[in-house]
Design a protein around this motif. Structure first.
Motif, PDB file in Angstrom:
ATOM      1  N   THR A 151      -2.952  -3.962   4.574  1.00 32.42           N
ATOM      2  CA  THR A 151      -1.680  -4.439   4.730  1.00 32.42           C
ATOM      3  C   THR A 151      -1.652  -5.942   5.338  1.00 32.42           C
ATOM      4  O   THR A 151      -0.541  -6.579   4.931  1.00 32.42           O
ATOM      5  CB  THR A 151      -0.799  -3.418   5.225  1.00 32.42           C
ATOM      6  OG1 THR A 151      -1.102  -3.180   6.404  1.00 32.42           O
ATOM      7  CG2 THR A 151      -0.876  -2.101   4.247  1.00 32.42           C
ATOM      8  N   ALA A 204      -5.180   3.469  -3.470  1.00 31.94           N
ATOM      9  CA  ALA A 204      -5.457   2.344  -2.454  1.00 31.94           C
ATOM     10  C   ALA A 204      -4.583   1.945  -1.710  1.00 31.94           C
ATOM     11  O   ALA A 204      -4.426   1.674  -0.451  1.00 31.94           O
ATOM     12  CB  ALA A 204      -6.405   1.443  -3.216  1.00 31.94           C
ATOM     13  N   ARG A 205      -3.344   1.477  -2.488  1.00 30.12           N
ATOM     14  CA  ARG A 205      -2.108   0.871  -1.853  1.00 30.12           C
ATOM     15  C   ARG A 205      -1.634   1.950  -0.915  1.00 30.12           C
ATOM     16  O   ARG A 205      -0.989   1.415   0.227  1.00 30.12           O
ATOM     17  CB  ARG A 205      -1.218   0.347  -3.009  1.00 30.12           C
ATOM     18  CG  ARG A 205      -1.659  -0.880  -3.604  1.00 30.12           C
ATOM     19  CD  ARG A 205      -0.950  -1.228  -4.948  1.00 30.12           C
ATOM     20  NE  ARG A 205      -1.460  -2.430  -5.541  1.00 30.12           N
ATOM     21  CZ  ARG A 205      -1.493  -3.002  -6.619  1.00 30.12           C
ATOM     22  NH1 ARG A 205      -0.194  -2.205  -7.328  1.00 30.12           N
ATOM     23  NH2 ARG A 205      -1.744  -4.139  -7.133  1.00 30.12           N
ATOM     24  N   GLY A 242      -2.952   1.590   2.493  1.00 28.69           N
ATOM     25  CA  GLY A 242      -2.952   0.569   3.132  1.00 28.69           C
ATOM     26  C   GLY A 242      -4.019  -0.537   2.538  1.00 28.69           C
ATOM     27  O   GLY A 242      -4.159  -1.528   3.538  1.00 28.69           O
ATOM     28  N   TYR A 243      -4.465  -0.572   1.494  1.00 27.14           N
ATOM     29  CA  TYR A 243      -5.470  -1.382   1.046  1.00 27.14           C
ATOM     30  C   TYR A 243      -5.105  -2.029  -0.248  1.00 27.14           C
ATOM     31  O   TYR A 243      -4.346  -1.580  -1.175  1.00 27.14           O
ATOM     32  CB  TYR A 243      -7.055  -0.740   0.830  1.00 27.14           C
ATOM     33  CG  TYR A 243      -7.587  -0.145   2.123  1.00 27.14           C
ATOM     34  CD1 TYR A 243      -7.837  -0.953   3.160  1.00 27.14           C
ATOM     35  CD2 TYR A 243      -7.433   1.295   2.018  1.00 27.14           C
ATOM     36  CE1 TYR A 243      -8.310  -0.550   4.422  1.00 27.14           C
ATOM     37  CE2 TYR A 243      -7.784   1.925   3.147  1.00 27.14           C
ATOM     38  CZ  TYR A 243      -8.268   0.841   4.321  1.00 27.14           C
ATOM     39  OH  TYR A 243      -8.928   1.400   5.346  1.00 27.14           O
ATOM     40  N   GLU A 244      -5.544  -3.212  -0.631  1.00 31.12           N
ATOM     41  CA  GLU A 244      -5.515  -4.051  -1.917  1.00 31.12           C
ATOM     42  C   GLU A 244      -6.850  -4.239  -2.200  1.00 31.12           C
ATOM     43  O   GLU A 244      -7.413  -5.189  -1.771  1.00 31.12           O
ATOM     44  CB  GLU A 244      -4.536  -5.253  -1.548  1.00 31.12           C
ATOM     45  CG  GLU A 244      -4.422  -5.969  -3.020  1.00 31.12           C
ATOM     46  CD  GLU A 244      -3.569  -5.146  -4.032  1.00 31.12           C
ATOM     47  OE1 GLU A 244      -3.997  -5.212  -5.005  1.00 31.12           O
ATOM     48  OE2 GLU A 244      -2.622  -4.613  -3.390  1.00 31.12           O
ATOM     49  N   ILE A 285      -5.467   2.637  -8.177  1.00 30.45           N
ATOM     50  CA  ILE A 285      -5.331   1.248  -7.257  1.00 30.45           C
ATOM     51  C   ILE A 285      -3.863   1.837  -6.382  1.00 30.45           C
ATOM     52  O   ILE A 285      -3.721   1.348  -5.369  1.00 30.45           O
ATOM     53  CB  ILE A 285      -4.732   0.261  -8.316  1.00 30.45           C
ATOM     54  CG1 ILE A 285      -6.373  -0.339  -8.918  1.00 30.45           C
ATOM     55  CG2 ILE A 285      -3.981  -0.920  -7.455  1.00 30.45           C
ATOM     56  CD1 ILE A 285      -6.040  -1.305  -9.921  1.00 30.45           C
ATOM     57  N   GLU A 286      -2.939   2.597  -6.969  1.00 25.64           N
ATOM     58  CA  GLU A 286      -1.938   3.041  -6.225  1.00 25.64           C
ATOM     59  C   GLU A 286      -2.323   3.789  -5.237  1.00 25.64           C
ATOM     60  O   GLU A 286      -1.706   3.699  -4.136  1.00 25.64           O
ATOM     61  CB  GLU A 286      -0.921   3.577  -6.959  1.00 25.64           C
ATOM     62  CG  GLU A 286       0.042   2.855  -8.239  1.00 25.64           C
ATOM     63  CD  GLU A 286       0.860   1.848  -7.219  1.00 25.64           C
ATOM     64  OE1 GLU A 286       1.334   2.299  -6.320  1.00 25.64           O
ATOM     65  OE2 GLU A 286       0.499   0.768  -7.498  1.00 25.64           O
ATOM     66  N   LEU A 325     -12.076  -4.926  -0.082  1.00 23.08           N
ATOM     67  CA  LEU A 325     -10.594  -4.456   0.371  1.00 23.08           C
ATOM     68  C   LEU A 325      -9.955  -5.556   1.257  1.00 23.08           C
ATOM     69  O   LEU A 325     -10.620  -5.923   2.030  1.00 23.08           O
ATOM     70  CB  LEU A 325     -10.496  -3.024   0.864  1.00 23.08           C
ATOM     71  CG  LEU A 325     -11.147  -1.826  -0.172  1.00 23.08           C
ATOM     72  CD1 LEU A 325     -11.059  -0.463   0.658  1.00 23.08           C
ATOM     73  CD2 LEU A 325     -10.360  -1.544  -1.398  1.00 23.08           C
ATOM     74  N   LYS A 333      -7.558  -9.469  -8.324  1.00 23.65           N
ATOM     75  CA  LYS A 333      -7.099  -8.005  -8.027  1.00 23.65           C
ATOM     76  C   LYS A 333      -7.727  -7.196  -9.184  1.00 23.65           C
ATOM     77  O   LYS A 333      -7.886  -7.443 -10.064  1.00 23.65           O
ATOM     78  CB  LYS A 333      -5.450  -8.107  -7.843  1.00 23.65           C
ATOM     79  CG  LYS A 333      -4.956  -8.769  -6.920  1.00 23.65           C
ATOM     80  CD  LYS A 333      -3.438  -8.584  -6.863  1.00 23.65           C
ATOM     81  CE  LYS A 333      -2.860  -9.498  -5.736  1.00 23.65           C
ATOM     82  NZ  LYS A 333      -1.234  -9.115  -5.807  1.00 23.65           N
TER      83      LYS A 333
END
Length: 455
Positions: A268, A129-130, A133-135, A126-127, A265, A218
């Motif tokens: 940001t 992905a972040r 620039g994605y959640e 997940i980090e 997804l 999430k």
């Protein structure tokens, strides 16, 4: 304070004191996704909130039957099974409805154990992905069979001649769900109170089989919800003198049990990244590459989503499970189903996963491979139209046929090592090789019936 409002260690202390609890429950997941935990005294828990606590690392060094792996480096007799550090994930605090004011907290392995901790692995993905620039958001849906049996009766019967709670097919049956309304109601209530709310619950096709769709959240929270759902569905069933199974396939006469995962997804800017109304089916370039990565890496990561010997009996033609790394638009015969819709609802369904998968590892594999596809701009093969069972796919899209083959594919996968780290790949592949080896020690009923007299 409500349990799901807990966000800090101070909140957790305040709630335990407010309720006057002498003990709380803490749990971690093992490699197979089984919750392993204990009651912890208030004093010990308060200390753990500050400095963590020790949990015997054997839970990362044994199988689902508590048998010790003899082929892993992380832990074993050679390390004497020390405690591994665990940190309390205070934000996972839940009420335990059947235990009055009791609270449950999930934990994460730390230190060297973090490298092979399933929940820790998903957090790292997940980090990633972040960082791109994605959640990610996700939701699991599970099929499971219910039996009019107890843990004692199934053993006394040798797991034969088991009695499902209802006979026949009866998919989406209002008759069945109304007759068993009390059980449905209790499961739905527990799910709401423990914050893994079920947005859909219905009978599937087969005797005593249900399907539950868990509400989207999430990615990490969705995996937490799935893990709790599987455990507490079994708990609710057994408290009603019933049994629920999430085996991938319990009978050759009925389709296997899926654990499908829906993924999407957001960027940001908060806007959905999978939707582009100017493209065919509104599939954005990002979504296309996400599917491409999932498709390309699926054969290499299959051991993470089909983790048992039994799981490979499900992946056969004609039983609503995929047999190749295929994809299609609104196609339920493929391994990946692109679901077009509004910007909010557009998503990918990862259909290859079975109900027996560890939710954290299923999510990690599905998400990481999609992100890898975006990073490398991987174009998917042509979408499959019509039945994927009637198609012949090239070798690169063929899925491993056994757990041992899947484990070897994972062990040799350079992308898997780049995405998950050598420590996890080596440890997990070894655990799946062990699982296959344990299976080969046994003589099955099929072998006896086929060979006993005639050979």
């Amino acid at each position: 304070m409500a349990a799901r409002k807990v966000a800090t260690a101070a909140d957790a202390r305040a709630l335990v004191e407010e309720r006057g609890l002498a003990h709380v429950k803490v749990a971690v997941t093992d490699i197979d996704g089984v919750l392993r935990g204990k009651y912890m005294s208030r004093e010990k828990f308060f200390s753990a909130l500050d400095g963590g606590f020790g949990f015997c690392d054997v839970v990362l060094g044994w199988d689902s039957n508590d048998q010790l792996y003899d082929n892993v480096d992380y832990t074993g007799w050679h390390t004497a099974y020390p405690d591994a550090p665990v940190t309390v994930a205070v934000e996972t605090c839940r009420d335990v409805p059947m235990e009055g004011d009791m609270l449950l907290f999930l934990g994460d392995f730390a230190g060297p154990a973090e490298a092979i901790c399933p929940r820790g692995l998903l957090k790292r993905v997940i980090e990633r992905a972040r960082g791109m620039g994605y959640e990610p958001s996700a939701a699991f849906e599970y099929e499971f069979f219910l039996f009019d049996e107890t843990p004692h009766s199934i053993r006394e019967k040798g797991y034969r001649d088991l009695r499902p709670i209802t006979p026949g097919f009866f998919g989406y049956s209002m008759l069945r769900s109304s007759v068993w309304a009390e059980f449905y109601r209790e499961l739905l209530d527990v799910a709401e109170r423990m914050d893994f709310p079920i947005e859909g619950l219905h009978t599937e096709t087969g005797p005593g089989v249900l399907e539950a769709a868990i509400t989207v959240d999430k990615a990490l929270e969705a995996a937490d919800k799935a893990t709790l759902f599987k455990s507490f569905t079994k708990i609710v069933a057994q408290r009603n003198n019933l049994m629920a199974t999430f085996m991938a396939k319990w009978s050759p006469d009925w389709p296997g049990q899926s654990g499908h995962l829906h993924l999407s997804l957001k960027g940001t800017d908060g806007k959905p990244a999978f939707h582009d109304k100017g493209e065919e089916h509104a599939i954005s370039r990002t979504m296309r590459h996400f599917i491409g990565g999932q498709q390309k890496l699926m054969p290499e990561l299959l051991a993470m989503v089909a983790p048992s010997v039994n799981a490979y009996t499900r992946l056969i033609p004609g039983f609503w499970a995929p047999t190749s790394a295929s994809w299609g638009v609104e196609n339920r015969t493929t391994a990946l189903r692109a679901i077009p819709g509004s910007a909010k609802s557009q998503r990918v369904e990862y259909r290859v996963a079975a109900a027996d998968g560890n939710p954290y590892l299923v999510m990690a594999a599905a998400l990481a491979s999609g992100l890898w596809g975006i990073e490398n701009e991987v174009e998917p093969e042509a979408a499959c139209k019509g039945s994927a069972y009637d198609r012949t796919f090239p070798p690169r899209l063929q899925l491993p046929r056994t757990l041992f083959e899947a484990a070897r594919r994972l062990r040799k996968s350079k992308p898997a090592r780049a995405l998950f780290g050598d420590a996890f790949v080596d440890h997990y592949a070894a655990t799946r090789e062990w699982e296959e080896r344990e299976f080969r020690k046994h003589v099955t009923d099929w072998e006896l019936a086929r060979y006993f007299e005639i050979i």
